[in-house]
Write a protein that holds these residues in place. Structure first.
Motif, short mmCIF file in Angstrom:
data_model
loop_
_atom_site.label_atom_id
_atom_site.label_comp_id
_atom_site.label_asym_id
_atom_site.label_seq_id
_atom_site.Cartn_x
_atom_site.Cartn_y
_atom_site.Cartn_z
N GLY A 613 0.78 -1.22 0.00
CA GLY A 613 0.00 0.00 0.00
C GLY A 613 0.81 1.27 0.00
N THR A 614 2.13 1.17 -0.13
CA THR A 614 2.98 2.35 -0.01
C THR A 614 4.02 2.37 -1.12
N LYS A 615 4.15 3.51 -1.75
CA LYS A 615 5.21 3.67 -2.73
C LYS A 615 5.90 5.01 -2.52
N LEU A 616 7.17 5.04 -2.85
CA LEU A 616 8.02 6.21 -2.64
C LEU A 616 8.67 6.58 -3.96
N ALA A 617 8.70 7.86 -4.26
CA ALA A 617 9.34 8.36 -5.48
C ALA A 617 10.36 9.42 -5.11
N LEU A 618 11.49 9.38 -5.77
CA LEU A 618 12.55 10.38 -5.59
C LEU A 618 12.92 10.91 -6.98
N THR A 619 12.79 12.23 -7.16
CA THR A 619 13.00 12.84 -8.48
C THR A 619 13.96 14.01 -8.36
N TYR A 620 14.90 14.06 -9.29
CA TYR A 620 15.82 15.20 -9.39
C TYR A 620 15.45 16.00 -10.63
N LEU A 621 15.27 17.31 -10.45
CA LEU A 621 14.94 18.21 -11.55
C LEU A 621 16.03 19.25 -11.71
N ASN A 622 16.46 19.46 -12.93
CA ASN A 622 17.39 20.52 -13.26
C ASN A 622 16.74 21.39 -14.33
N ALA A 623 16.68 22.68 -14.06
CA ALA A 623 16.07 23.61 -15.01
C ALA A 623 17.02 24.77 -15.26
N ARG A 624 17.13 25.16 -16.52
CA ARG A 624 17.94 26.30 -16.90
C ARG A 624 17.11 27.21 -17.79
N GLY A 625 16.85 28.41 -17.34
CA GLY A 625 16.08 29.37 -18.11
C GLY A 625 16.98 30.31 -18.89
N GLN A 670 16.36 20.88 -8.06
CA GLN A 670 15.39 20.46 -7.06
C GLN A 670 15.48 18.97 -6.82
N LEU A 671 15.24 18.59 -5.59
CA LEU A 671 15.13 17.18 -5.21
C LEU A 671 13.76 17.01 -4.56
N ILE A 672 12.94 16.12 -5.13
CA ILE A 672 11.57 15.95 -4.68
C ILE A 672 11.38 14.52 -4.19
N ALA A 673 10.93 14.39 -2.94
CA ALA A 673 10.58 13.08 -2.37
C ALA A 673 9.07 13.02 -2.22
N ASN A 674 8.47 11.97 -2.77
CA ASN A 674 7.01 11.85 -2.80
C ASN A 674 6.61 10.52 -2.18
N LEU A 675 5.72 10.58 -1.20
CA LEU A 675 5.23 9.38 -0.52
C LEU A 675 3.74 9.25 -0.72
N ASN A 676 3.29 8.05 -1.07
CA ASN A 676 1.88 7.78 -1.32
C ASN A 676 1.49 6.49 -0.61
N TYR A 689 8.14 16.38 -0.18
CA TYR A 689 9.11 17.35 0.32
C TYR A 689 10.00 17.75 -0.83
N THR A 690 10.27 19.06 -0.95
CA THR A 690 11.10 19.57 -2.04
C THR A 690 12.24 20.40 -1.47
N LEU A 691 13.45 20.07 -1.89
CA LEU A 691 14.63 20.88 -1.59
C LEU A 691 15.03 21.58 -2.87
N SER A 692 15.12 22.92 -2.83
CA SER A 692 15.32 23.69 -4.05
C SER A 692 16.44 24.70 -3.89
#
Length: 940
Positions: A613-625, A670-676, A689-692
Motif C-alpha cells: 500500500g505504499t510507494k516512494l518516489a525520488l526525483t531530481y529536476l534541473n532547469a535552466r532558463g 530540485q530534489l523531490i521526495a514523494n510518498l503515497n 518534500y522539495t529541496l530547491s
C-alpha cells in the motif's frame, strides 16, 4: 493509449475498479460488455484494479466479469453518451485457495496512469480543498509545488489556457503534474494544473450547498492589536448544480454559485516615533460580490461523433480594493483604494470523431469576452514612502479594459501497433482595447517619513497623452509526438513542438521533448521499481501586456516624465512638462533582438514499491532558463559619469529609454521526495518534500538591472527560491462516520531584496543595494534586521553592494482541516457500490487534457487517485455537514520583512527588517489569522 481514452471520454463508456470483498483491488480481471444486438467489447483490469470499456453506443448492456479465484459476476446496466463509473465487487470462489491481491490503486508500472509524482483528484477527493475559488487556486498552486519555474504553473480548464476557475461543485477532476514532457503543452509540465468540468449523466442528480463564515469564529489579524474594536464581518456562499439526460443521446449539467464576501482591509502603518495623521491604525470594509453560472450540454450525434458545449458567466464587484496589507513593502492607506466591476463570458465547443478503432480527431473552439473597470476613490497625486505607506490617489486612474480571446485546437491520435502517435495544433488570438491613464495624476516618492513630513520629495513621475490603446495578439503552436512501447516494461516517448507569435522578431521556437520509463521486477508481474527520465524545452510567450505598455508609452501616444528632486509639491504640479527643467520624456520599446524566453528541464526519477500500500518516489529536476525577460534603461549614464558629468549612449537629452530585453537567465536544482500510502477506503496519505536551489539575474519582465551595463552583477539567489517545501494531505475515516481531511503546507523563508530609496546611479530606478558595514560601532556581528550593519553610498561612489535577495523572511506553516459527516435520507439504492454510474463526477467529454492516456516517457498521469477519500451513504439523498479550519493552529504567517533601508533608519525606529503584513496565498486572509467555515450540503 490516447486514442482509446478519447473514445472513452467522448462516446459511451464504462470505467471503474474491480475489488475483492475486503476492498483490495483485483488485477487481470476480464470485463465484458454485451449489447442487446449481441455486440461484445472487453477490457482487462490493470495493476491498480481499474478498467475501461470505450466506444459503447448508448443502450442496455449485460456486464460480466471473470477473474481467477473469484465467482462470476453479471449485471445489467444502461449506458449513456458519457463516461460512467461501475465499481465491481467480486466474491471469492470457494474452491479457490490461492489468491493474490494488492492494496488499492497503489502499485507501480511504467504507464503515466500510475506515476507517483502526479496528483489526481475527483469526486470526494476534492473535499479537502477550499470551496472558495480564489483560495482553491492558491491551494492548487501549492499542490503543484515549486517545479514550474519563476513564472508559476499554468492552469487548463477543459483543455483551454484562460478563464476563471469554475465552482468546485462543477469540477469533475483535477490533475496536477501530469505528463510533464508531452509536446502537446507549451509550459512546463511539472506544475501544470488541469481542471475538467462535469457533464450530465443518464440519471438526474444535483447538489445544494450553503457556506457561512463569521468573524466571531475567527482569530484576529495580529496587526490589529492596537485597534480596540475592529468591525465584524461575515461571508456567505450559495452553490448548486443540477444535471441529467435530455433524451437518449444528450445530457446537461447546470451550475450556479454566489459569494457575498464581507471582508475588511487592515491599515496599520508603523511610523516609529513620528506622529502624522497618515499613521492612524484603522480598518476599512472591503465587501465583494461574485457570481458564477453556466450550463454544459453533451450530445452524441452518432455512435462515433460527440458534440460538447459549455458556457460560463463570471461577474464580480468589489469596494475599497487595494487598501491595507497588499504589499510586503508598504501599507496602502484608504485614499489609495478603488472600486472594481469585472465580468467574463466564456463559450466552449468541442467535437470529437472516432474513425474505426485506431484514429480519433478532436476539434475545439473557445471564445471569451472579458470586461473590467476600475474606479479610484481619489484622483489626487499618489504619495509613496517606500517601506512605510502610500497615500493620495491611486496612480492607476480610471481603468476600462475590454478583451476578446479566441482559441482553436485540433488534435489527432493514431494507434499503430506498439505506437501511440499524436499530432495537432493550437491558434490563439487576443484583441485588447484598454483605457489606462496610468500615473496621469502623478506620483511623488519620498526617501523617508521625515522627508514626507517636510514635503521634500526625491522623485516625481507623471504620464500625459492618450490613455486608450488597442492591440491584436496572436500565437500558434503545432506538435507531433509518439509513445512507443518498446517492451512490456519499457516506454520510450519523443516529440517536437513549434511555436511562434507576432509582436517580436523571434520565429524559430522549436521545442524537443523526450522521455523513457523502465520497470524493474519479475516478468509478468507489476514492477517493484520504475526508473524514469525526461528532457524538454519549454517556451514562454512574450505577453500582450508588455506589447500594450510599449505602444502606450512610445513617446507619441503617451509621454512619461521622471523628475528627480522636484521643486514643486502636490499642490503646485505644473500643467505641462515638455522640456521641464531639461527633463525629456521617458519611452518604452521592445528590443529588436528579443527572443522568446525558454526553459530546458531535465528530470531523473526512481519509484519503489515499499509495501503493498505504499510507494516512494525520488526525483531530481534541473532547469535552466535562457532569454528571460527584464526591462533595462539603455540610455542610462555610463558608470562613473553620474552625477557630476553624466554621459549617455544616445545623449542624455534623448531621455530615458526603457527597453524590454531577453538577456536574463536562471538556474534551478530540485530534489523531490514523494510518498503515497493507501490502505483501503478508510486511510490514504499523500505528501511531498522539495529541496530547491535557484539563482537568477532577473525578477521578471518588470524588473530592472541595478547596473544597466552589467545585468550579471545581479546574479544571485532568485526571488522564487524557497529552499524547503513540505506538503501533506490525506483522509481518515473516524468513528461515528466522521471524515477528516487534513491539508498541511510548510514553506521555509522566502528571500527578499534589500534596497535604498535613492537613485545613486542615474537610472531613475530605486533598486540599488547598500554596502555591508559589519564591524562598525553598532554592528559587531551581522544581523539582517540591524540597519547599522549596512551603509548607504553617495551618488557616484564606488562600492561593493550586498548580494541580491540578501534577506530571508520567516517560515510559513498552515494546517487546514475539514471534518464532515454525511447522513443518508430516503430509500436505499439498489447497489451502493455501483451508484457512481449515476454521479455527475464521472461523465465524459470536456477537454483533451482529461483523457486517461499513456504518459510521455512515463512521467505524469494519475498516481494519487483517491488521495482524500470519499464518504457517501447508500441512500438516494444525502445531507453532509462540514466544518473547515484554515490555519487551524493559528500560526502567525508573516510576509517577508521590509527591505527598504532609508536614511531615517539610522536616527529612529523604522520598519526595516520587520514584517508589516501577513503572508498571502494559502496561508492567511487579510482580516483573519485563523478562519472557520461552516457548511451544509444536500445532494441527490
Amino acid at each position: 493509449m490516447l486514442a482509446t481514452a478519447l473514445v472513452a471520454q467522448n462516446s459511451g463508456a464504462l470505467r471503474g475498479r474491480v475489488v475483492d470483498p475486503s476492498g483490495a483491488v483485483v488485477p487481470n480481471a476480464v470485463i465484458s460488455a454485451k449489447s442487446s444486438t449481441g455486440q461484445e467489447m472487453t477490457a482487462t483490469s490493470t495493476g491498480d484494479g481499474s478498467y475501461e470499456i470505450k466506444g459503447l453506443a448508448p443502450g442496455q448492456y449485460s456486464i460480466s466479469v471473470s477473474a481467477k479465484g473469484f465467482a462470476a459476476f453479471t449485471k445489467s446496466v444502461t449506458v449513456a453518451a458519457a463516461r460512467q463509473t461501475l465499481d465491481i465487487a467480486l466474491e471469492i470462489e470457494v474452491v479457490q485457495q490461492n489468491l493474490e491481491v494488492q492494496s488499492e490503486g497503489n502499485t507501480l508500472d511504467t504507464s503515466a496512469g500510475n506515476n507517483a509524482n502526479t496528483v489526481v483528484l475527483r469526486d470526494k477527493d476534492l473535499d479537502a480543498l477550499s470551496d472558495d475559488p480564489d483560495e482553491l487556486q492558491s491551494e492548487l498552486q501549492a499542490l503543484a509545488g515549486p517545479s514550474a519555474g519563476p513564472n508559476g504553473g499554468q492552469m487548463y480548464i477543459d483543455g483551454f489556457t484562460s478563464g476563471q476557475l469554475p465552482p468546485k461543485s462543477s469540477i469533475r477532476e483535477i490533475r496536477i503534474n501530469s505528463n510533464p514532457f508531452s509536446a502537446q503543452y507549451d509550459k512546463l509540465g511539472f506544475g501544470r494544473v488541469e481542471i475538467f468540468t462535469k457533464p450530465g449523466t443518464d440519471k438526474y442528480h444535483g447538489q445544494l450547498q450553503f457556506n457561512e463564515n463569521n468573524s466571531i469564529f475567527n482569530s484576529r489579524n495580529p496587526f490589529t492589536s492596537r485597534i480596540s474594536n475592529p468591525p465584524d464581518y461575515h461571508t456567505e456562499m450559495y452553490e448548486g448544480n443540477f444535471g441529467g439526460p435530455l433524451g437518449k443521446k444528450a445530457s446537461f449539467f447546470l451550475n450556479f454559485q454566489r459569494r457575498n464576501i464581507g471582508d475588511v482591509a487592515i491599515v496599520t502603518p508603523d511610523c516609529g516615533g513620528i506622529v502624522l495623521p497618515e499613521c492612524a491604525q484603522q480598518t476599512v470594509p472591503n465587501p465583494r460580490r461574485r457570481t458564477e453560472a453556466g450550463p454544459r450540454f453533451d450530445y452524441q450525434i452518432t455512435n462515433t461523433n460527440t458534440l460538447t458545449g459549455r458556457y460560463e458567466y463570471e461577474g464580480s464587484q468589489e469596494e475599497n480594493s487595494g487598501i491595507g496589507q497588499v504589499s510586503s513593502n508598504r501599507i496602502n492607506l484608504p485614499s489609495l483604494g478603488y472600486n472594481s466591476d469585472n465580468s467574463e463570458n466564456t463559450l466552449q465547443i468541442s467535437d470529437t470523431q472516432v474513425f474505426g478503432t485506431k484514429v480519433v480527431n478532436e476539434a475545439r473552439f473557445q471564445y471569451q469576452r472579458a470586461h473590467s473597470e476600475q474606479t479610484p476613490l481619489s484622483t489626487a497625486p499618489e504619495l509613496s514612502v517606500p517601506g512605510v505607506f502610500a497615500t493620495g490617489g491611486n496612480s492607476a486612474g480610471h481603468v476600462i479594459n475590454q478583451e476578446n480571446h479566441y482559441e482553436g485546437q485540433n488534435y489527432t491520435s493514431i494507434l499503430a501497433g506498439n505506437h501511440s502517435m499524436r499530432f495537432g495544433g493550437r491558434l490563439r488570438l487576443s484583441q485588447a482595447s484598454d483605457r489606462i491613464p496610468q500615473n496621469f495624476n502623478g506620483t511623488f516618492t519620498y526617501e523617508s517619513l521625515a522627508a514626507f513630513a517636510n514635503n521634500q520629495s526625491n522623485q516625481f513621475s507623471i504620464a500625459t497623452g492618450q490613455p486608450s490603446i488597442t492591440d491584436t495578439f496572436a500565437d500558434i503552436g503545432v506538435y507531433a509526438e509518439d509513445d512507443w512501447k518498446v517492451r512490456p516494461n519499457v516506454t520510450f516517448s519523443y516529440g517536437l513542438r513549434y511555436e511562434t507569435q507576432n509582436a517580436i522578431h523571434d520565429h524559430r521556437d522549436f521545442a524537443a521533448r523526450v522521455g523513457v520509463a523502465w520497470g524493474v521486477g519479475k516478468k509478468g508481474s507489476a514492477p517493484k521499481t520504475v526508473l524514469r527520465a525526461g528532457f524538454g524545452i519549454f517556451y514562454d510567450r512574450f505577453p500582450q501586456g508588455l506589447v500594450l505598455q510599449a505602444d502606450r508609452l512610445n513617446g507619441s501616444n503617451q509621454q512619461l516624465f521622471v523628475i528627480n528632486s522636484p521643486s514643486f509639491t502636490p499642490n503646485s504640479i505644473p500643467s505641462s512638462f515638455a522640456g521641464f527643467a531639461g527633463q525629456p520624456s521617458t519611452t518604452y520599446r521592445i528590443d529588436e533582438k528579443l527572443r522568446a524566453p525558454y526553459v530546458m528541464q531535465t528530470a531523473v526519477g526512481v519509484e519503489h514499491q515499499l509495501t503493498r500500500g505504499t510507494k516512494l518516489a525520488l526525483t531530481y529536476l534541473n532547469a535552466r532558463g535562457l532569454h528571460q525577460l527584464f526591462t533595462n534603461n539603455i540610455n542610462a549614464p555610463y558608470p562613473g559619469t553620474f552625477p557630476s558629468n553624466p554621459v549617455c549612449p544616445l545623449g542624455c537629452a534623448a531621455g530615458r529609454l526603457y527597453e524590454y530585453q531577453s538577456e536574463g537567465i536562471f538556474k534551478q536544482n530540485q530534489l523531490i521526495a514523494n510518498l503515497n500510502m493507501r490502505y483501503g477506503p478508510n486511510l490514504s496519505i499523500f505528501g511531498f518534500y522539495t529541496l530547491s536551489f535557484a539563482n537568477s539575474n532577473t525578477s521578471g519582465s518588470g524588473s530592472f538591472p541595478t547596473d544597466p551595463y552589467n545585468p550579471s552583477a545581479d546574479y544571485g539567489r532568485a526571488g522564487f527560491d524557497v529552499r524547503n517545501r513540505l506538503f501533506f494531505g490525506g483522509t481518515f475515516t473516524a468513528p461515528l462516520g466522521l471524515r477528516l481531511s487534513p491539508f498541511l503546507i510548510v514553506n521555509s523563508g522566502q528571500p527578499y531584496n534589500i534596497t535604498i530609496p535613492e537613485d545613486i546611479l542615474g537610472t531613475s530606478i530605486f533598486n540599488a543595494r547598500p554596502g555591508l558595514a559589519v564591524g562598525s560601532a553598532n554592528c559587531s556581528t551581522l544581523s539582517i534586521a540591524n540597519p547599522f550593519c549596512f551603509y548607504i553610498p553617495t551618488p557616484g561612489q564606488a562600492y561593493s553592494p550586498i548580494p541580491i535577495n540578501y534577506g530571508e523572511g520567516p517560515a510559513n506553516v498552515s494546517m487546514n482541516l475539514r471534518v464532515s459527516k454525511t447522513v443518508g435520507l430516503g430509500p436505499r439504492l439498489e447497489q451502493a457500490g455501483n451508484a457512481g454510474g449515476n454521479h455527475a463526477g464521472h461523465g465524459g467529454g470536456g477537454g483533451r487534457g482529461g483523457h486517461d492516456r499513456g504518459g510521455f516517457g512515463g512521467f505524469g498521469g494519475g498516481g494519487m487517485g483517491g488521495m482524500f477519500g470519499g464518504g457517501s451513504t447508500d441512500h438516494r439523498y444525502n445531507l453532509t455537514f462540514s466544518v473547515s479550519a484554515r490555519n487551524l493552529f493559528n500560526h502567525q504567517n508573516l510576509a517577508p520583512p521590509v527591505g527598504v533601508l532609508s536614511p531615517q533608519a539610522f536616527v529612529s525606529h523604522t520598519n526595516f527588517g520587520e514584517s508589516m503584513s501577513l503572508a498571502n496565498g494559502p496561508f492567511n486572509t487579510q482580516a483573519a489569522n485563523r478562519r472557520i467555515d461552516l457548511q451544509v450540503q444536500f445532494s441527490f
